[in-house]
Design an enzyme around this catalytic site. Sequence first.
Site, PDB file in Angstrom:
ATOM      1  N   GLY A 146       0.831  -1.202   0.000  1.00 21.26           N
ATOM      2  CA  GLY A 146       0.000   0.000   0.000  1.00 21.26           C
ATOM      3  C   GLY A 146       0.864   1.250   0.000  1.00 21.26           C
ATOM      4  N   GLN A 147       0.239   2.405  -0.144  1.00 22.13           N
ATOM      5  CA  GLN A 147       0.990   3.663  -0.235  1.00 22.13           C
ATOM      6  C   GLN A 147       1.895   3.895   0.975  1.00 22.13           C
ATOM      7  OE1 GLN A 147      -0.680   7.312  -2.377  1.00 22.13           O
ATOM      8  NE2 GLN A 147      -2.467   6.502  -1.356  1.00 22.13           N
ATOM      9  N   TYR A 205      -8.710  -2.408   4.859  1.00 20.15           N
ATOM     10  CA  TYR A 205      -9.681  -2.248   3.774  1.00 20.15           C
ATOM     11  C   TYR A 205      -9.963  -0.750   3.708  1.00 20.15           C
ATOM     12  CZ  TYR A 205     -13.917  -2.937   0.952  1.00 20.15           C
ATOM     13  OH  TYR A 205     -14.849  -2.915  -0.053  1.00 20.15           O
ATOM     14  N   THR A 251      -7.443   6.756  11.170  1.00 17.36           N
ATOM     15  CA  THR A 251      -7.907   7.734  10.181  1.00 17.36           C
ATOM     16  C   THR A 251      -8.721   8.870  10.789  1.00 17.36           C
ATOM     17  OG1 THR A 251      -9.443   7.950   8.279  1.00 17.36           O
ATOM     18  CG2 THR A 251      -9.852   6.157   9.798  1.00 17.36           C
ATOM     19  N   ASP A 252      -8.739   9.991  10.071  1.00 16.32           N
ATOM     20  CA  ASP A 252      -9.604  11.115  10.426  1.00 16.32           C
ATOM     21  C   ASP A 252     -11.080  10.730  10.362  1.00 16.32           C
ATOM     22  OD1 ASP A 252      -8.798  10.959   7.584  1.00 16.32           O
ATOM     23  OD2 ASP A 252     -10.249  12.572   7.281  1.00 16.32           O
ATOM     24  N   TYR A 276     -16.536   2.492   6.828  1.00 19.86           N
ATOM     25  CA  TYR A 276     -15.076   2.404   6.890  1.00 19.86           C
ATOM     26  C   TYR A 276     -14.564   3.017   8.195  1.00 19.86           C
ATOM     27  CZ  TYR A 276     -10.284   4.040   6.206  1.00 19.86           C
ATOM     28  OH  TYR A 276      -8.957   4.348   6.393  1.00 19.86           O
ATOM     29  N   TRP A 316      -5.867  11.997   4.328  1.00 20.30           N
ATOM     30  CA  TRP A 316      -5.615  12.411   2.945  1.00 20.30           C
ATOM     31  C   TRP A 316      -4.228  12.002   2.459  1.00 20.30           C
ATOM     32  CZ3 TRP A 316      -7.883  18.008   2.051  1.00 20.30           C
ATOM     33  CH2 TRP A 316      -9.197  18.073   2.526  1.00 20.30           C
TER      34      TRP A 316
END
Length: 280
Positions: free
Chosen positions: A10-11, A61, A101-102, A125, A150
């Site tokens: 993944g990134q 995911y 995550t935000d 999510y 982001w």
Amino acid sequence: MKVLVTGADGQLGYDVVKKLEELDIEHIGVDKEDFDLTNEKETKEFILDYQPDVIIHCAAYTDVDQAEVERELCYQVNVNGTRYVAEATKELDAKMLYISTDYVFDGQGEEPFEVTDEPNPINYYGETKYQGEQEVQKLLDKFFIVRTSWVFGEHGDNFVKTMLKLGKERDEILVVADQYGSPTYTGDLAKFIIEMIKTDKFGIYHATNDGFCSWYVFAKMIFKSANMDVNVKPVSSDEFETKAKRPNNSRLSKEKLNNKKFNKLREIDVFIDHYVKSIN
């Protein structure tokens, strides 16, 4: 120190592995080909066999809209998978860093969310990522939870690459102007993560590049850096129909980073020129 990184394709996982290599830290990067995160036996056997001192859990995911459809799979990966990793971490008495995550917040108001604010996800999510946080906290004492937002990197698809592609195909692009947050370069975040795992400053943190903007302003920054003449038209999120609702306010307070004497990530506009030129 021996480190295992999940989601290595993944990134973020890709850049974490790259940074570990640069620093000559013993590690292994794993992805779907190595074991199925939804399979408890496979997951635990692989981790216990490798015996890491630290697990950086980037795998997730992350298709926010599809998560509304594939709820069972999203839950299995983000909640059950995280629990399996945390249980293996506990058995090894190792450290675990969980990427969140935000989207655990509802996006109300205009003030940055603090790490102590009560999560209230508005999409599935975000709900599963919050439940993943709870699994980690319930099972472990030696954990870091890092909420970010982001993200974009040189590996994989992201908003910057999408904008550059569309900019070559169209003269005008519509971009949401009422959602605010912090674009976060995975190279900077990876560097921060490795700095963090060397410490025992456990807990929940917010880590993004410094500064806030809307998707619309970010798009304009991208085209300016790429020297592309594209008319970016601001629109409201109501004009974009998506399966999952997005928070309008994704601003995250990094005050705890200061309090715990961690180096803050760079300002957005400091690195965007370099990033755009490197991938364009």
